[in-house]
Motif scaffolding. Structure first.
Motif, mmCIF file in Angstrom:
data_model
loop_
_atom_site.group_PDB
_atom_site.id
_atom_site.type_symbol
_atom_site.label_atom_id
_atom_site.label_comp_id
_atom_site.label_asym_id
_atom_site.label_seq_id
_atom_site.Cartn_x
_atom_site.Cartn_y
_atom_site.Cartn_z
ATOM 1 N N LYS A 125 -4.059 1.757 1.043
ATOM 2 C CA LYS A 125 -5.042 1.133 1.935
ATOM 3 C C LYS A 125 -5.196 -0.360 1.671
ATOM 4 N N GLY A 126 -4.431 -0.887 0.744
ATOM 5 C CA GLY A 126 -4.528 -2.304 0.430
ATOM 6 C C GLY A 126 -5.729 -2.654 -0.421
ATOM 7 N N THR A 128 -7.729 -3.023 -4.099
ATOM 8 C CA THR A 128 -7.577 -3.221 -5.540
ATOM 9 C C THR A 128 -8.563 -2.311 -6.265
ATOM 10 N N PRO A 129 -8.354 -2.045 -7.551
ATOM 11 C CA PRO A 129 -9.326 -1.238 -8.298
ATOM 12 C C PRO A 129 -10.738 -1.824 -8.259
ATOM 13 N N ARG A 130 -10.860 -3.136 -8.321
ATOM 14 C CA ARG A 130 -12.179 -3.762 -8.278
ATOM 15 C C ARG A 130 -12.879 -3.498 -6.950
ATOM 16 N N GLN A 131 -12.146 -3.573 -5.860
ATOM 17 C CA GLN A 131 -12.731 -3.303 -4.550
ATOM 18 C C GLN A 131 -13.204 -1.863 -4.449
ATOM 19 N N ILE A 132 -12.418 -0.944 -4.999
ATOM 20 C CA ILE A 132 -12.827 0.465 -4.999
ATOM 21 C C ILE A 132 -14.075 0.659 -5.831
ATOM 22 N N PHE A 133 -14.149 -0.007 -6.981
ATOM 23 C CA PHE A 133 -15.318 0.131 -7.842
ATOM 24 C C PHE A 133 -16.580 -0.357 -7.135
#
Length: 329
Positions: A125-126, A128-133
């Motif tokens: 989905k493009g 990053t781990p930070r965005q998911i967090f």
């Protein structure tokens, strides 16, 4: 093999049974390649379900690099799954604020323990781990901020009241002073106790008030919950407790001058009774105090095993299961 393609090794990894994981891999080393229907291997499942013991054992073993490079069918690596909130209190610390602290520590721990080249930056989905967090922990951040602000606001009121009383007490000289400004009772031990404890109470109450106001004016970002905000709350509670203790001792010392000599010995048990509010406050806040200290010191919070996983790979807590049974009844 079940319809969800969960082998015993994968189930043991999700449940956090390190001994079973070790025995299976020792007897069947090829099982390290097992994946479920979402193409998650043993490492990804351990990270997703916050099984710290299994994860620590895996990164300590010398397994092939593809175990750590593996991504699921959505392109999520281990860091993506560590950043993804499971919407359950998996850490053995109560409250949304401390749960967010545990989630933050777990995310950073996985990120820093895996080799930098072992994971890709974006999933399918493009993200990053930070965005998911940030996305998955939005509600937990809101709940934790609300609890922290409410707690700091309540304690700041108490600290302000104690500071007001302590200031008035420290500016008062029991027995008055002579023409030169020297107190009449300056040679009395109780006067020295009164003078010191009233000043200590004032200092600690103002210190507690400063820490609680710092919490109220904080931006309350995700990274603030890792160290900064728990430290301020811990120091504020410590200062508040010290100020309450000091103001009660100051009161007892000042009241000691009012009594006649024959009543002073009998008043000592009464002074002991006045310490009951401090004891009640300490017992009431002691669990929170211990949780704050433990969560602040530990590199990783303790995993709570009240949370288990069904065959459909959905996380469930024992409390939720009880609520479901009550509704069925």
């Amino acid at each position: 093999m079940s319809k969800t393609k969960e082998t015993p090794l994968l189930v043991a990894s999700k449940m956090g049974t390190v001994e079973m994981v070790q025995r299976i891999l020792k007897k069947f080393p090829i099982a390290i390649q097992d994946t479920d229907c979402n193409e998650k291997n043993i490492l990804l499942l351990a990270v997703e379900h916050r099984q710290t013991d299994v994860y620590n054992w895996l990164i300590g073993e010398k397994y092939p690099e593809y175990v750590f490079y593996h991504v699921d069918k959505h392109g999520n690596n281990a860091v993506h799954l560590a950043a993804m909130y499971q919407k359950l209190e998996v850490w053995r610390i109560p409250g949304s604020a401390l749960q967010l602290q545990g989630e933050r520590k777990w995310y950073k721990y996985v990120k820093h323990t895996l080799p930098p080249q072992s994971y890709v930056r974006y999933n399918n989905k493009g993200q990053t781990p930070r965005q998911i967090f940030v996305e998955t922990h939005a509600k937990l951040l809101s709940d934790g901020t609300q609890w922290l602000v409410t707690t700091a606001n309540s304690f700041s009121v108490v600290a302000a009241l104690i500071a007001t009383v302590a200031f008035a007490t420290s500016a008062t000289i029991p027995g008055g002073a002579d023409d030169n400004g020297h107190p009449h009772l300056e040679n009395q031990p109780a006067f020295d106790v009164f003078s010191i404890t009233s000043l200590v109470s004032l200092c600690f109450s103002v210190t507690a008030l400063v820490f609680f106001l710092a919490i109220l004016t904080s931006r309350c970002r995700h990274n603030d919950f890792e160290k900064d905000l728990p430290r301020k709350l811990l120091l504020g509670l410590t200062s508040l407790f010290a100020s309450i203790t000091a103001i009660l001792i100051s009161f007892c010392a000042a009241h000691f001058f009012v009594l006649r000599d024959k009543f002073r010995t009998a008043a000592i048990p009464i002074y002991g009774v006045t310490c009951i509010p401090v004891v009640f406050f300490a017992f009431n806040q002691f669990p929170l105090y211990v949780d704050l200290i433990r969560s602040y010191i530990q590199m990783l919070p303790l995993r709570s095993y009240k949370v288990f996983y069904t065959d459909s790979s959905e996380a469930t807590s024992s409390d939720q299961k009880k609520e479901g049974k009550e509704k069925d009844d």
